[in-house]
Scaffold this active site. Structure first.
Site, PDB file in Angstrom:
ATOM      1  N   ASP A  67       0.772  -1.236   0.028  1.00 55.91           N
ATOM      2  CA  ASP A  67       0.026  -0.213   0.060  1.00 55.91           C
ATOM      3  C   ASP A  67       0.895   1.434   0.059  1.00 55.91           C
ATOM      4  OD1 ASP A  67      -2.200  -1.753   0.218  1.00 55.91           O
ATOM      5  OD2 ASP A  67      -2.226  -1.789   2.284  1.00 55.91           O
ATOM      6  N   LYS A 123       1.953   2.110  -5.128  1.00 55.54           N
ATOM      7  CA  LYS A 123       2.292   1.428  -6.284  1.00 55.54           C
ATOM      8  C   LYS A 123       1.450   1.694  -7.484  1.00 55.54           C
ATOM      9  CE  LYS A 123       2.521  -2.581  -4.370  1.00 55.54           C
ATOM     10  NZ  LYS A 123       2.114  -2.110  -3.138  1.00 55.54           N
ATOM     11  N   GLY A 183      -4.365  -4.439  -3.568  1.00 56.12           N
ATOM     12  CA  GLY A 183      -5.422  -3.386  -4.186  1.00 56.12           C
ATOM     13  C   GLY A 183      -4.725  -2.137  -4.627  1.00 56.12           C
ATOM     14  N   HIS A 184      -4.715  -1.911  -5.910  1.00 58.71           N
ATOM     15  CA  HIS A 184      -3.767  -0.582  -6.340  1.00 58.71           C
ATOM     16  C   HIS A 184      -4.778   0.530  -6.856  1.00 58.71           C
ATOM     17  CE1 HIS A 184      -0.464  -3.847  -7.124  1.00 58.71           C
ATOM     18  NE2 HIS A 184      -0.609  -3.644  -5.981  1.00 58.71           N
ATOM     19  N   GLN A 228       2.023  -6.005  -3.301  1.00 60.03           N
ATOM     20  CA  GLN A 228       2.587  -6.092  -1.892  1.00 60.03           C
ATOM     21  C   GLN A 228       3.919  -4.983  -1.606  1.00 60.03           C
ATOM     22  OE1 GLN A 228       1.513  -9.627  -3.221  1.00 60.03           O
ATOM     23  NE2 GLN A 228      -0.231  -8.601  -2.811  1.00 60.03           N
TER      24      GLN A 228
HETATM   25  P1  GDP Z   1      -0.777   0.255  -3.405  1.00 62.51           P
HETATM   26  O1  GDP Z   1      -1.232  -1.107  -3.157  1.00 62.51           O
HETATM   27  O2  GDP Z   1       0.777   0.462  -3.160  1.00 62.51           O
HETATM   28  O3  GDP Z   1      -1.195   0.577  -5.116  1.00 62.51           O
HETATM   29  O4  GDP Z   1      -1.467   1.462  -2.707  1.00 62.51           O
HETATM   30  P2  GDP Z   1      -2.876   1.542  -2.520  1.00 62.51           P
HETATM   31  O5  GDP Z   1      -3.674   2.063  -3.576  1.00 62.51           O
HETATM   32  O6  GDP Z   1      -3.465   0.434  -1.706  1.00 62.51           O
HETATM   33  O7  GDP Z   1      -3.106   2.551  -1.341  1.00 62.51           O
HETATM   34  C1  GDP Z   1      -2.689   3.783  -1.549  1.00 62.51           C
HETATM   35  C2  GDP Z   1      -3.586   4.925  -1.258  1.00 62.51           C
HETATM   36  O8  GDP Z   1      -3.008   6.332  -1.175  1.00 62.51           O
HETATM   37  C3  GDP Z   1      -4.541   5.020  -2.379  1.00 62.51           C
HETATM   38  O9  GDP Z   1      -5.795   5.221  -1.886  1.00 62.51           O
HETATM   39  C4  GDP Z   1      -4.247   6.275  -3.220  1.00 62.51           C
HETATM   40  O10 GDP Z   1      -5.035   6.857  -4.081  1.00 62.51           O
HETATM   41  C5  GDP Z   1      -3.658   7.115  -2.256  1.00 62.51           C
HETATM   42  N1  GDP Z   1      -2.493   7.854  -2.728  1.00 62.51           N
HETATM   43  C6  GDP Z   1      -1.232   7.580  -3.234  1.00 62.51           C
HETATM   44  N2  GDP Z   1      -0.439   8.582  -3.505  1.00 62.51           N
HETATM   45  C7  GDP Z   1      -0.909   9.481  -2.700  1.00 62.51           C
HETATM   46  C8  GDP Z   1      -0.186  10.749  -2.289  1.00 62.51           C
HETATM   47  O11 GDP Z   1       0.698  11.200  -2.657  1.00 62.51           O
HETATM   48  N3  GDP Z   1      -1.115  11.347  -1.218  1.00 62.51           N
HETATM   49  C9  GDP Z   1      -2.228  11.059  -0.647  1.00 62.51           C
HETATM   50  N4  GDP Z   1      -2.775  11.756   0.110  1.00 62.51           N
HETATM   51  N5  GDP Z   1      -2.931   9.718  -1.195  1.00 62.51           N
HETATM   52  C10 GDP Z   1      -2.137   9.005  -2.227  1.00 62.51           C
HETATM   53  P1  IMO Z   2      -0.985  -4.186  -2.309  1.00 59.43           P
HETATM   54  O1  IMO Z   2      -0.321  -4.492  -3.544  1.00 59.43           O
HETATM   55  C1  IMO Z   2      -0.959  -4.718   2.025  1.00 59.43           C
HETATM   56  C2  IMO Z   2      -0.827  -8.561   3.757  1.00 59.43           C
HETATM   57  C3  IMO Z   2      -2.476  -9.235   4.667  1.00 59.43           C
HETATM   58  C4  IMO Z   2      -1.579 -10.171   5.372  1.00 59.43           C
HETATM   59  C5  IMO Z   2      -0.449 -10.687   4.608  1.00 59.43           C
HETATM   60  C6  IMO Z   2      -0.668 -12.156   4.015  1.00 59.43           C
HETATM   61  O2  IMO Z   2      -2.034  -3.399  -2.495  1.00 59.43           O
HETATM   62  O3  IMO Z   2       0.259  -3.548  -1.453  1.00 59.43           O
HETATM   63  P2  IMO Z   2      -2.436 -12.907   2.021  1.00 59.43           P
HETATM   64  O4  IMO Z   2      -4.022 -12.640   1.758  1.00 59.43           O
HETATM   65  O5  IMO Z   2      -1.784 -12.287   0.934  1.00 59.43           O
HETATM   66  O6  IMO Z   2      -2.028 -14.188   2.429  1.00 59.43           O
HETATM   67  O7  IMO Z   2      -2.068 -12.035   3.104  1.00 59.43           O
HETATM   68  O8  IMO Z   2      -0.218  -9.897   3.647  1.00 59.43           O
HETATM   69  N1  IMO Z   2      -1.238  -8.211   2.180  1.00 59.43           N
HETATM   70  C7  IMO Z   2      -1.149  -6.699   2.032  1.00 59.43           C
HETATM   71  N2  IMO Z   2      -1.145  -5.801   2.622  1.00 59.43           N
HETATM   72  N3  IMO Z   2      -0.999  -4.593   0.711  1.00 59.43           N
HETATM   73  C8  IMO Z   2      -1.198  -5.385  -0.148  1.00 59.43           C
HETATM   74  O9  IMO Z   2      -1.035  -5.367  -1.353  1.00 59.43           O
HETATM   75  C9  IMO Z   2      -1.508  -6.693   0.615  1.00 59.43           C
HETATM   76  N4  IMO Z   2      -1.594  -8.205   0.292  1.00 59.43           N
HETATM   77  C10 IMO Z   2      -1.344  -8.972   1.173  1.00 59.43           C
HETATM   78  O10 IMO Z   2      -3.034  -8.066   5.091  1.00 59.43           O
HETATM   79  O11 IMO Z   2      -0.948  -9.431   6.545  1.00 59.43           O
HETATM   80 MG    MG Z   3      -2.952  -1.636  -1.769  1.00 58.47          MG
END
Ligand code: GDP
Ligand code: IMO
Ligand code: MG
Length: 426
Positions: free
Chosen positions: A14, A17, A41-42, A224
């Site tokens: 999270d 990415k 979840g991207h 991840q």
């Molecule tokens: P990922 O799994 O690495 O792709 O990240 P996620 O999408 O799960 O979580 C990142 C969250 O932060 C999302 O809700 C994005 O829309 C948000 N986000 C990304 N970059 C920024 C930033 O620079 N500032 C803020 N406030 N939110 C951001």
């Molecule tokens: P993105 O790509 C954050 C965490 C779960 C749990 C552990 C194992 O959005 O960054 P799993 O379901 O993979 O067996 O769970 O890994 N986890 C993540 N945490 N971002 C993710 O993906 C994750 N995918 C798995 O919360 O701790």
């Molecule tokens: Mg994510």
């Protein structure tokens, strides 16, 4: 310069990415996912539209870019079809530019059931998985019991392999009344998906090799983060794949010479979802402030993310393992209001100071973080489009991180939207 880049998360996932891949995707021809599954979840925000991708590479949002799902991914076909439906509704035309490897293992309904049962049985030692069936699907892959995309087109083989599942998963499935345990239903479902998959299946390794030979560029999208890597993360509180840059090669069937650069994505502070050690976690108002300001709730499960300060000891591990030379720092704006910003520079373990992660990463549960305290800039960074336009203290913060890690900063993100970004040129 056109180059092939791997983008990986440098913390516990999270990191942002999705946003970073979306930005870098503008400059390449192809985006390819190499591991993980619908546990990811991207998030990408374009103007007022939010896209949340779980399996499909984040490049899909860019019209005309080709997207590949590699053999290292575990693919939930129900999840994929749902995601395609959402893309249809959002007006994204993916036809003819989304491809899947026939060697990709499938996550089937019984994997999700087993994930939930295992988590329940672990009791107080549960991992906090996303319950997306990831662990059980990778177990099957390694045990050579998996069902792969190619099996969809060989009904007799598929039937035989599902019958084998009935035997090896007896203790989970035999007496279950859950419909996910019904293997005949799963068989019918898979046969019904043949047409959808027929349009997607290609030899991914070969397609990437040939594209590369023609001078087309590829972005390898990780899911991840390093601390969730099954080998190099906080095992057993990890996911079940190699989330680190090495996974890009085996997960897509490409050679190391194809890679020009590894970009590490680093959130300006740290978050983690699920159980396991997290040295800089803040369980006080400061942590709550980060959670609220950063909207730190999971994109896949909606769970509140645990929040804490940036951890340079952990990041040194991430940079080394991934071979990161260039970092994208996200969510800087979340720190805009903080009067004091702390950065962990060392740990104390059994009275000793250490500046690298301990040999046994489970010791991360016992280390005490040693912080350097920095003054916050307390002014908005969102909307700033060049590095020099950032408040001087924000520049100091970023330079401090980059210098410590011995990397250059390629991008700073100050908001969820595409435009809320500073592209840094070397
Ligand atoms: P990922 O799994 O690495 O792709 O990240 P996620 O999408 O799960 O979580 C990142 C969250 O932060 C999302 O809700 C994005 O829309 C948000 N986000 C990304 N970059 C920024 C930033 O620079 N500032 C803020 N406030 N939110 C951001
Ligand atoms: P993105 O790509 C954050 C965490 C779960 C749990 C552990 C194992 O959005 O960054 P799993 O379901 O993979 O067996 O769970 O890994 N986890 C993540 N945490 N971002 C993710 O993906 C994750 N995918 C798995 O919360 O701790
Ligand atoms: Mg994510």
């Amino acid at each position: 310069m056109k180059k092939n880049q791997i983008v990986v998360g440098c913390q516990w996932g999270d990191e942002g990415k999705g946003k970073v891949v979306d930005l870098l995707a503008a400059e390449v021809d192809i985006i390819a996912r190499f591991q993980g599954g619908a546990n990811a979840g991207h998030t990408i925000v374009v103007d007022d539209t939010k896209y949340v991708l779980h399996l499909i590479p984040s490049g899909i949002v860019h019209e005309g870019k080709e997207c590949y799902i590699g053999n290292g991914v575990v693919l939930d076909p129900i999840g994929l079809i749902e995601e395609l439906e959402v893309l249809d509704k959002q007006g994204i035309d993916y036809r003819g530019r989304l491809f899947v490897s026939p060697a990709t293992n499938l996550v089937l309904p019984y994997h999700k059931l087993i994930d939930a049962i295992d988590e329940k049985n672990r009791g107080t030692s549960s991992i906090g998985t996303t319950k997306r069936g990831i662990g059980p699907a990778y177990i099957d892959k390694v045990a050579r019991n998996g069902i792969r995309v190619a099996d969809l087109f060989a009904p007799d083989r598929l039937k035989k392999r599902l019958e084998w599942q009935r035997r090896v998963k007896e203790r989970y499935l035999a007496d279950s009344t859950d419909e996910r345990a019904d293997l005949d239903r799963t068989y019918d479902m898979l046969i019904g998906m043949q047409d959808t998959f027929r349009e997607l299946v290609v030899d991914v390794s070969r397609a990437l090799f040939e594209a590369h030979r023609k001078g087309r560029t590829i972005l390898f999208e990780g899911a991840q983060g390093v601390m969730l890597d099954v080998d190099l993360g906080t095992y057993p509180f990890a996911t079940s794949s190699n989330t680190t840059s090495g996974g890009a090669l085996t997960g897509l069937g490409v050679g190391p010479k194809m890679i020009d650069e590894v970009v590490g994505v680093i959130k300006a502070y740290t978050t983690r979802v699920g159980a396991g050690p997290f040295p800089t976690e803040l369980v006080d108002d400061v942590g709550e402030h980060l959670r609220q300001r950063g909207d730190e709730f999971g994109a896949t499960t909606g769970r509140p993310r645990r929040c804490g300060w940036l951890d340079l000891v952990q990041l040194r591990h991430a940079i080394r393992i991934n071979g990161v030379e260039s970092i994208a720092v996200t969510k800087l704006d979340v720190l805009d209001e903080s009067a004091e910003i702390k950065v962990c520079t060392e740990y104390e373990l059994e009275g000793q100071r250490i500046d690298q992660v301990p040999l046994d990463l489970s010791e991360l549960g016992h280390v005490k973080p040693i912080y350097k305290s920095l003054a916050g800039w307390q002014s908005p960074t969102t909307g700033v489009t060049d590095f020099a336009g950032l408040p001087p203290k924000a520049q100091d913060y970023l330079n401090f991180i980059a210098e410590d890690l011995g990397v250059k900063i390629c991008l700073v993100s100050t908001g969820a939207k595409r435009q809320q970004t500073i592209m840094c040129h070397a």
